[in-house]
Structures are given as structure tokens and as C-alpha cells.
Design an enzyme around this catalytic site. Structure first.
Site, PDB file in Angstrom:
ATOM      1  N   ASN A  40       0.830  -1.198   0.000  1.00  7.45           N
ATOM      2  CA  ASN A  40       0.000   0.000   0.000  1.00  7.45           C
ATOM      3  C   ASN A  40       0.865   1.249   0.000  1.00  7.45           C
ATOM      4  OD1 ASN A  40       0.557   0.373   3.015  1.00  7.45           O
ATOM      5  ND2 ASN A  40      -0.491  -1.614   2.967  1.00  7.45           N
ATOM      6  N   SER A  85      -6.509   1.068   4.186  1.00  3.55           N
ATOM      7  CA  SER A  85      -5.549  -0.024   4.378  1.00  3.55           C
ATOM      8  C   SER A  85      -5.399  -0.376   5.853  1.00  3.55           C
ATOM      9  CB  SER A  85      -4.186   0.426   3.825  1.00  3.55           C
ATOM     10  OG  SER A  85      -3.155  -0.380   4.356  1.00  3.55           O
ATOM     11  N   ASP A  87      -2.825  -1.052   7.262  1.00  5.36           N
ATOM     12  CA  ASP A  87      -1.561  -0.478   7.740  1.00  5.36           C
ATOM     13  C   ASP A  87      -1.635   1.039   7.928  1.00  5.36           C
ATOM     14  OD1 ASP A  87      -0.051  -2.922   7.762  1.00  5.36           O
ATOM     15  OD2 ASP A  87      -0.043  -2.839   5.573  1.00  5.36           O
ATOM     16  N   HIS A 106       4.562   0.628   1.584  1.00  2.94           N
ATOM     17  CA  HIS A 106       4.818  -0.640   2.282  1.00  2.94           C
ATOM     18  C   HIS A 106       4.525  -1.763   1.303  1.00  2.94           C
ATOM     19  CE1 HIS A 106       4.886  -3.923   5.016  1.00  2.94           C
ATOM     20  NE2 HIS A 106       3.587  -4.125   4.980  1.00  2.94           N
ATOM     21  N   HIS A 108       5.538  -6.237   0.336  1.00  4.19           N
ATOM     22  CA  HIS A 108       6.133  -7.490   0.816  1.00  4.19           C
ATOM     23  C   HIS A 108       7.062  -8.034  -0.270  1.00  4.19           C
ATOM     24  CE1 HIS A 108       3.884  -8.475   4.633  1.00  4.19           C
ATOM     25  NE2 HIS A 108       3.443  -7.279   4.277  1.00  4.19           N
ATOM     26  N   ASP A 131      24.403   5.230  -3.188  1.00  5.05           N
ATOM     27  CA  ASP A 131      23.763   6.284  -3.982  1.00  5.05           C
ATOM     28  C   ASP A 131      22.424   6.720  -3.377  1.00  5.05           C
ATOM     29  OD1 ASP A 131      25.604   6.678  -5.984  1.00  5.05           O
ATOM     30  OD2 ASP A 131      24.744   5.167  -7.320  1.00  5.05           O
ATOM     31  N   HIS A 182       8.629  -8.879   9.318  1.00  7.13           N
ATOM     32  CA  HIS A 182       7.508  -8.362   8.521  1.00  7.13           C
ATOM     33  C   HIS A 182       7.980  -7.926   7.132  1.00  7.13           C
ATOM     34  CE1 HIS A 182       3.732  -5.531   8.513  1.00  7.13           C
ATOM     35  NE2 HIS A 182       3.923  -6.140   7.364  1.00  7.13           N
ATOM     36  N   TYR A 240      25.525  14.730 -10.028  1.00  7.26           N
ATOM     37  CA  TYR A 240      24.907  13.628 -10.772  1.00  7.26           C
ATOM     38  C   TYR A 240      23.681  14.140 -11.515  1.00  7.26           C
ATOM     39  CZ  TYR A 240      22.256   9.391 -11.661  1.00  7.26           C
ATOM     40  OH  TYR A 240      21.528   8.399 -12.257  1.00  7.26           O
TER      41      TYR A 240
HETATM   42 ZN   LIG Z   1       2.710  -5.878   5.618  1.00 13.34          ZN
END
Ligand SMILES: [Zn+2]
Length: 244
Positions: A40, A85, A87, A106, A108, A131, A182, A240
Site C-alpha cells: 500500500n 488499508s 496499515d 509498504h 512485501h 547512492d 515483517h 549527478y
Molecule cells: Zn505488511
């Protein structure tokens, strides 16, 4: 009857914030950072104190700008029809504590999750890492039972914030963290940049793991090379890229 001026429902003050959040969320599957709904993104407007976040459990290809959920820094849903969400509380804690960030991602993604599951911070093995982040990518401690019971998602944010405070890390210089057991949270000056950092983190974790597979005792990059790479991209005399 006096003629009505503009229909207020047609001028949504959160239109661009919701579009920013939506665009960043659909970037997650494009970058192969999550399957199903395993990630998310939120976009934050510090002037309004509101962030737009992905609705819970909705597939990326079903998302629209209108489906984004608006949440304020007190955790109140202030717009949108769907549940935010799961989260959301983690995002809220990070916005409250890391001033200057305007987007959080976030996912996985597997290599970042592997490091988080091994509960290992990622050393700076090479310039790809330097970098983007001039120090190791920190991994939190594992959450204790009481914190999980209290408010799991909020305490996940607290774990990250406490680690940055304890290690005196500037979240604007190190826009990525691993939560033990996690996975990764990344942030940036925009929602799009937070996804970019999520993709960069996944590559850094992959390269670090491959390095250790070749040589489990591989050394971290010397500090003077880390500094050089960080400074040429982010320092006061950065050179850069192209001049703006
Ligand atoms: Zn998660």
C-alpha cells in the site's frame, strides 16, 4: 431564489492528492513489488494534515483515484467510501514523526522481506546502496507481545520511529527501513518517490544477498566511497544528472 454559484461537490480539494496516491499504488504491481494486495502507498498533504491511502483489500487493477481513502493525522477517516488499508496507523505514525516526508510505501517484496525475516540490517556493500542511502538499512527489533496486543499497526510505526531516534538516523537521508519479521517501509518527498525507494530497496537487498552467497564474509564499502557516492548525488555540490 439566488442563483447558486459553484457546486462545491464538483471542486474536490483532495482531487490531486487522491490521484497522486492512486498513481503510486498502481506502480506497485508494475515494479513487481507485491502480488495480490500485499502493498500500500499513501500520499500526504502537510498543509491539510491529511493523507490519501489505498483502500483495504482492493486489487490494484480495481483501484481508481476516487477509491482512495482520506485520513487525518488523528486517524479519522475524512473522505472516501471504503475502509482504509489495515496499515493506515503505521503510515500515520510515520507522518507524525518524520517531518518533511510526503509519501509512504509498504510492500512485501521478497528480498527485502527475507532480510526483515532474518532480522538483519543491510550493510552498505556497494555504490548502488550508497547512492540512495549513506548508511546501513536498519532493521527493527521484533515486536513484543504487549505491543502487538495494544495496537499492532500503530506499534509497528512506533518501532520504526524509536529505531531512527535511538540510532540518530535522519529519515530524510535514509528513506527506508525493515520491520523485523515483517517487511519494508519506504518514504520520500512524494508518494511516487516512496515507491521508487521501495523498488530501490528491493534491488539493494537482492544484491546484498547475492554478495553474501558468493562471500559470506564480504566487507562493507569503505566509508570514503560511501561518502563520495552519497555526496555526488545528494550533497551540497551534487553533480549527478542534468542541471535543472
Ligand atoms: Zn505488511
Amino acid at each position: 431564489m439566488a442563483p447558486t454559484k459553484k457546486n462545491p461537490s464538483k471542486t474536490d480539494p483532495y482531487k490531486s492528492l487522491k490521484e497522486e496516491a492512486w498513481e503510486a499504488n498502481i506502480e506497485i504491481p508494475r515494479r513487481n513489488l507485491a502480488i495480490y494486495t500485499w502493498g500500500n502507498v499513501s500520499a500526504f498533504d502537510p498543509d491539510k494534515g491529511v493523507f490519501a491511502i489505498k483502500p483495504s483489500g482492493v486489487a490494484y487493477d480495481q483501484l481508481t483515484p476516487e477509491s482512495m481513502v482520506l485520513v487525518d493525522l488523528e486517524g479519522q477517516v475524512v473522505g472516501g467510501k471504503l475502509n482504509p488499508s489495515s496499515d493506515t496507523e503505521t503510515h500515520r505514525v510515520l507522518y507524525r514523526n518524520f517531518s518533511g516526508i510526503r509519501g509512504i510505501t509498504h510492500t512485501h517484496s521478497p528480498y527485502a522481506v527475507a532480510w526483515a525475516q532474518a532480522r538483519r540490517s543491510v550493510p552498505v556493500y556497494g555504490t548502488t546502496h550508497a547512492d540512495h542511502c549513506a548508511a546501513e538499512i536498519p532493521c527493527t527489533v521484533i515486536m513484543d507481545a504487549q505491543a502487538v496486543k495494544n495496537n499492532y499497526e500503530l506499534e509497528t510505526g512506533n518501532l520504526i520511529v524509536a529505531m531512527f531516534q535511538k540510532k540518530k538516523i535522519d529519515p530524510l537521508h535514509s528513506p527506508m527501513a525493515l520491520v523485523a519479521g515483517h517487511g519494508p517501509f519506504t518514504w520520500g518527498k512524494s508518494a511516487a518517490q516512496s515507491v521508487y525507494h521501495g523498488a530501490v530497496l528491493e534491488e539493494i537487498c537482492k544484491m546484498a544477498q547475492l554478495t553474501l552467497a558468493i562471500d559470506p564474509r564480504a566487507a562493507a564499502l569503505p566509508e570514503y566511497i560511501i561518502r563520495k557516492h552519497w555526496e555526488r548525488k545528494h550533497g551540497p555540490a551534487a553533480y549527478y544528472g542534468q542541471k535543472k
